[in-house]
Structures are given as C-alpha cells and as structure tokens.
Design a protein around this motif. Structure first.
Motif, mmCIF file in Angstrom:
data_model
loop_
_atom_site.group_PDB
_atom_site.id
_atom_site.type_symbol
_atom_site.label_atom_id
_atom_site.label_comp_id
_atom_site.label_asym_id
_atom_site.label_seq_id
_atom_site.Cartn_x
_atom_site.Cartn_y
_atom_site.Cartn_z
ATOM 1 N N GLU A 35 -7.902 17.376 -25.943
ATOM 2 C CA GLU A 35 -6.381 17.449 -25.996
ATOM 3 C C GLU A 35 -5.582 15.995 -26.376
ATOM 4 O OE1 GLU A 35 -4.541 19.721 -22.866
ATOM 5 O OE2 GLU A 35 -6.232 21.094 -23.066
ATOM 6 N N ALA A 36 -6.117 15.002 -25.958
ATOM 7 C CA ALA A 36 -5.413 13.741 -26.048
ATOM 8 C C ALA A 36 -5.755 13.467 -27.600
ATOM 9 C CB ALA A 36 -6.102 12.725 -25.134
ATOM 10 N N GLY A 37 -6.694 13.992 -28.321
ATOM 11 C CA GLY A 37 -6.710 13.732 -29.639
ATOM 12 C C GLY A 37 -8.028 12.460 -30.099
ATOM 13 N N VAL A 38 -8.669 12.371 -29.223
ATOM 14 C CA VAL A 38 -9.800 11.293 -29.205
ATOM 15 C C VAL A 38 -10.771 11.773 -30.426
ATOM 16 C CG1 VAL A 38 -11.759 10.134 -28.317
ATOM 17 C CG2 VAL A 38 -9.473 10.308 -26.923
ATOM 18 N N ASP A 39 -11.178 10.818 -31.279
ATOM 19 C CA ASP A 39 -12.041 11.386 -32.440
ATOM 20 C C ASP A 39 -13.489 11.724 -32.070
ATOM 21 O OD1 ASP A 39 -10.218 10.541 -34.629
ATOM 22 O OD2 ASP A 39 -10.493 8.408 -34.053
ATOM 23 N N MET A 40 -13.967 11.212 -30.951
ATOM 24 C CA MET A 40 -15.403 11.350 -30.766
ATOM 25 C C MET A 40 -15.627 11.166 -29.399
ATOM 26 S SD MET A 40 -18.790 9.263 -32.255
ATOM 27 C CE MET A 40 -17.724 8.980 -33.805
ATOM 28 N N ILE A 41 -16.441 11.991 -28.656
ATOM 29 C CA ILE A 41 -16.870 11.771 -27.206
ATOM 30 C C ILE A 41 -18.251 11.422 -27.211
ATOM 31 C CG2 ILE A 41 -17.208 13.336 -25.180
ATOM 32 C CD1 ILE A 41 -15.000 15.154 -25.798
ATOM 33 N N LEU A 42 -18.373 10.600 -26.176
ATOM 34 C CA LEU A 42 -19.856 10.115 -25.925
ATOM 35 C C LEU A 42 -20.357 10.805 -24.381
ATOM 36 C CD1 LEU A 42 -22.481 8.656 -26.190
ATOM 37 C CD2 LEU A 42 -21.079 6.696 -25.126
ATOM 38 N N VAL A 43 -21.161 11.638 -24.359
ATOM 39 C CA VAL A 43 -21.768 11.822 -23.100
ATOM 40 C C VAL A 43 -22.872 10.955 -22.670
ATOM 41 C CG1 VAL A 43 -22.806 13.938 -21.844
ATOM 42 C CG2 VAL A 43 -21.627 14.602 -23.797
ATOM 43 N N GLY A 44 -22.340 10.049 -22.195
ATOM 44 C CA GLY A 44 -23.040 8.794 -21.811
ATOM 45 C C GLY A 44 -23.988 8.885 -20.628
ATOM 46 N N ASP A 45 -25.041 8.299 -20.523
ATOM 47 C CA ASP A 45 -25.958 8.121 -19.535
ATOM 48 C C ASP A 45 -25.465 7.397 -18.427
ATOM 49 O OD1 ASP A 45 -26.400 5.801 -20.396
ATOM 50 O OD2 ASP A 45 -28.649 5.913 -20.614
ATOM 51 N N SER A 46 -24.155 6.678 -18.651
ATOM 52 C CA SER A 46 -23.332 6.151 -17.624
ATOM 53 C C SER A 46 -22.828 7.276 -16.739
ATOM 54 C CB SER A 46 -21.968 5.321 -18.224
ATOM 55 O OG SER A 46 -21.266 6.535 -19.104
ATOM 56 N N LEU A 47 -23.127 8.274 -16.824
ATOM 57 C CA LEU A 47 -22.650 9.445 -15.835
ATOM 58 C C LEU A 47 -23.436 9.328 -14.712
ATOM 59 C CD1 LEU A 47 -24.842 11.973 -15.569
ATOM 60 C CD2 LEU A 47 -24.517 12.384 -18.038
ATOM 61 N N GLY A 48 -24.695 8.741 -14.744
ATOM 62 C CA GLY A 48 -25.732 8.446 -13.588
ATOM 63 C C GLY A 48 -24.913 7.417 -12.616
ATOM 64 N N MET A 49 -24.094 6.639 -13.146
ATOM 65 C CA MET A 49 -23.419 5.557 -12.246
ATOM 66 C C MET A 49 -22.075 6.364 -11.590
ATOM 67 S SD MET A 49 -24.325 2.249 -14.117
ATOM 68 C CE MET A 49 -23.970 1.328 -12.707
ATOM 69 N N VAL A 50 -21.267 6.869 -12.453
ATOM 70 C CA VAL A 50 -20.061 7.112 -12.467
ATOM 71 C C VAL A 50 -19.892 8.861 -11.983
ATOM 72 C CG1 VAL A 50 -18.966 5.552 -13.888
ATOM 73 C CG2 VAL A 50 -19.257 8.073 -14.735
ATOM 74 N N VAL A 51 -21.013 9.408 -12.017
ATOM 75 C CA VAL A 51 -20.704 11.056 -11.705
ATOM 76 C C VAL A 51 -21.767 11.302 -10.561
ATOM 77 C CG1 VAL A 51 -21.067 13.287 -12.270
ATOM 78 C CG2 VAL A 51 -19.531 11.659 -14.039
ATOM 79 N N LEU A 52 -23.001 10.579 -10.818
ATOM 80 C CA LEU A 52 -24.144 10.910 -10.074
ATOM 81 C C LEU A 52 -24.517 10.068 -8.833
ATOM 82 C CD1 LEU A 52 -26.469 12.603 -12.648
ATOM 83 C CD2 LEU A 52 -24.920 13.646 -11.187
ATOM 84 N N GLY A 53 -23.708 8.892 -8.897
ATOM 85 C CA GLY A 53 -24.028 7.652 -7.847
ATOM 86 C C GLY A 53 -25.257 6.983 -7.833
ATOM 87 N N TYR A 54 -26.012 6.938 -8.953
ATOM 88 C CA TYR A 54 -27.061 6.040 -9.212
ATOM 89 C C TYR A 54 -26.773 4.686 -9.485
ATOM 90 C CZ TYR A 54 -29.775 10.676 -10.459
ATOM 91 O OH TYR A 54 -30.020 11.794 -10.427
ATOM 92 N N ASP A 55 -27.546 3.785 -8.914
ATOM 93 C CA ASP A 55 -27.316 2.256 -9.283
ATOM 94 C C ASP A 55 -27.443 1.784 -10.691
ATOM 95 O OD1 ASP A 55 -27.101 2.079 -6.349
ATOM 96 O OD2 ASP A 55 -29.211 1.572 -6.092
ATOM 97 N N SER A 56 -27.968 2.564 -11.395
ATOM 98 C CA SER A 56 -27.955 2.421 -12.721
ATOM 99 C C SER A 56 -28.114 3.511 -13.717
ATOM 100 C CB SER A 56 -29.278 1.348 -13.224
ATOM 101 O OG SER A 56 -30.437 2.058 -13.172
ATOM 102 N N THR A 57 -28.302 3.506 -14.900
ATOM 103 C CA THR A 57 -28.503 4.445 -15.823
ATOM 104 C C THR A 57 -29.987 4.965 -15.971
ATOM 105 O OG1 THR A 57 -28.847 2.941 -17.861
ATOM 106 C CG2 THR A 57 -26.529 3.572 -17.377
#
Length: 278
Positions: A35-57
């Motif tokens: 909705e904000a109009g961003v061109d491209m979304i990255l489903v990053g493996d950074s989800l490991g740290m910011v969503v799943l709470g791992y210490d790294s990716t």
C-alpha cells in the motif's frame, strides 16, 4: 498497481529512476509495504533474527522461508517478491535448483536471492538458465559473516574493492538481474553500479546505488537488539506498542475495559426470560 517485472527494473536503472525495496515477513506487513507503493519486497532470511529470535540468519530453514514467503505473497499480490535462499540451501547445484524452485512454486516468489561473488557465478548461471530470476548479494554477506571477520564494512582496501568489482561483473555475466550491495564504502558501490547494466540495491552502500533496501523492523523501530549505522529509523513503533499494551493491561486490571461501547447486550425482554422473575 501492476506488479513490476525483471525488464522493468533494468529500465528503471537506464532511466535513472531509483528502486525502493523493503523486507516483509508476513501478511500484514506485506500489505502495508504494498500500500505504501514500494517497488520490491524482500522476504529476507533476516526474519530469523527480527521475527524468530535467532542470533543470526544461519538457523533459518527452507520450510520457514517458504512459510513466510507464502504469507507475503498473499499480502502483496501486486508487488515483485524476492525470497532469500537460506544458509546451505544452495550448497550444490542440484540442491539449489530444487530449493529455488520450491520458493517460486510453493512460496510464490518472483525471484530468489543468493549470497556470494565469483564463486557462485556458475550456480547463478544454472538457476537463470532454468528460468529462475536471481538477485545477487555481495559485500557483507550475513550467512558467512564469521568468515569475513564479523559484521564489518567490506571493500575498504584496494584488493578487496577490486574483488567486489570482479564479483559484480561475474554475477551480471552469469545472469543475475539485480545485485544487493551491503556495507560497502560509497565510492566502491558507485564504481560497481556504474560498471553494471543491471541495477544495484544498496544497504549501507551509499546513495549512488540504483536503489535501496532496509529491514522493515529497523525502519519502523521495532527491533531492539542492535541498530546498524546505515539504518534510518522513520518511526519508533516499539515504544508506541509498549505504551498501548500497558494501557490495555491497566484497563483490564481496573475493570475499565471492556466498556459498554465494546460489549454486546440483550433486550430487557430476553434478559427477563434468561434470568426469570426475581
């Protein structure tokens, strides 16, 4: 809004139009980004740290990447989605084709992203020949950060800077349609960008890249553990969220919530029937 395609991004570079990219990991965040109009979304493996709470990716699995990519696709049907290939999911050509194919077929991604330079160029070539669009990633590569001496800026001497230039050229020749440049001095990123036909997406690589990417939780101030130098925080939603939940907690304990405004009721006649004459 129509979903952009690989040729669209190459055309944007040629026209000098900047490309915006942001991570998303679930249905509601993908909706917001679209909705904000961003061109491209990255489903990053950074989800490991910011969503799943791992210490790294590193611990992120293929099943987790597919799970989150599917959610993002449902939330952003009109946005080009790139999914990270997690650590060890492309250790061999056969494994890479199998797992990349799963991210496209099951996850609904439009492209996959892999970390590495000249060393993975043959793999990128194989994936692109199989019809899988690939985004490269050089500079600081989080999956192999320990080999690089930690989360540090890369390309700070002439030898490593020249190696990054060679890596970029090799990935373009192998068929990558875009390249993420992470934690690279601005001047090195500028030289890489000017020497390539394909667009570069910077994260801690300066304004001369063809586009920029940030992590959703960093941009909105939702991640507390650390804040890289290259992050610009556009909001502080963590503190807003904590305050809101504290207010809810107080109102529940005091009996103030739920009020009549948030409560369903019965007519007097039904109440009488329910409780009977008293």
């Amino acid at each position: 809004m129509m979903r952009k395609t690989v040729p669209d991004f190459e055309a944007m570079k040629q026209a000098g139009e900047k490309i915006s990219m942001l991570t998303a990991y679930d249905y509601p965040s993908a909706q917001i980004v679209e909705e904000a109009g961003v061109d491209m979304i990255l489903v990053g493996d950074s989800l490991g740290m910011v969503v799943l709470g791992y210490d790294s990716t590193v611990p992120v699995t293929m099943e987790e990447m597919i799970h989150h990519t599917k959610a993002v696709r449902r939330g952003a049907a009109q946005t080009f989605v790139v999914a990270d290939m997690p650590f060890m999911s492309y250790a061999t050509v056969e494994l890479a084709i199998h797992n990349a194919g799963r991210l496209i077929k099951e996850g609904g991604a439009d492209a996959v992203k892999v970390e590495g330079g000249i060393d993975i160029a043959p793999l990128v070539q194989t994936l692109t020949r199989a019809g899988i669009p690939v985004v490269g990633h050089i500079g600081l590569t989080p999956q192999t950060a320990s080999q690089l001496g930690g989360f540090k800026v890369q390309g700070k001497d002439i030898e490593s800077a020249n190696q990054l230039l060679k890596d970029g050229q090799a990935l373009e020749e192998a068929g990558a349609f875009s390249l993420v440049l992470e934690a690279i001095p601005r001047q090195v990123a500028e030289k890489i960008t000017k020497g390539l036909r394909i667009p570069t997406i910077g994260i801690g690589a300066g304004v001369d890249c063809d586009g920029q990417v940030l992590v959703y939780h960093d941009l909105l101030g939702l991640f507390k553990r650390f804040k890289p130098k290259f992050v610009k925080q556009y909001a502080e939603l963590r503190s807003v969220s904590i305050h809101s939940i504290q207010e809810y907690n107080k109102e529940v304990k005091s009996g103030y919530f739920p009020s009549e405004q948030h409560t369903f009721g019965l007519s007097d006649e039904l109440i009488q029937k329910l409780y009977g004459d008293k």
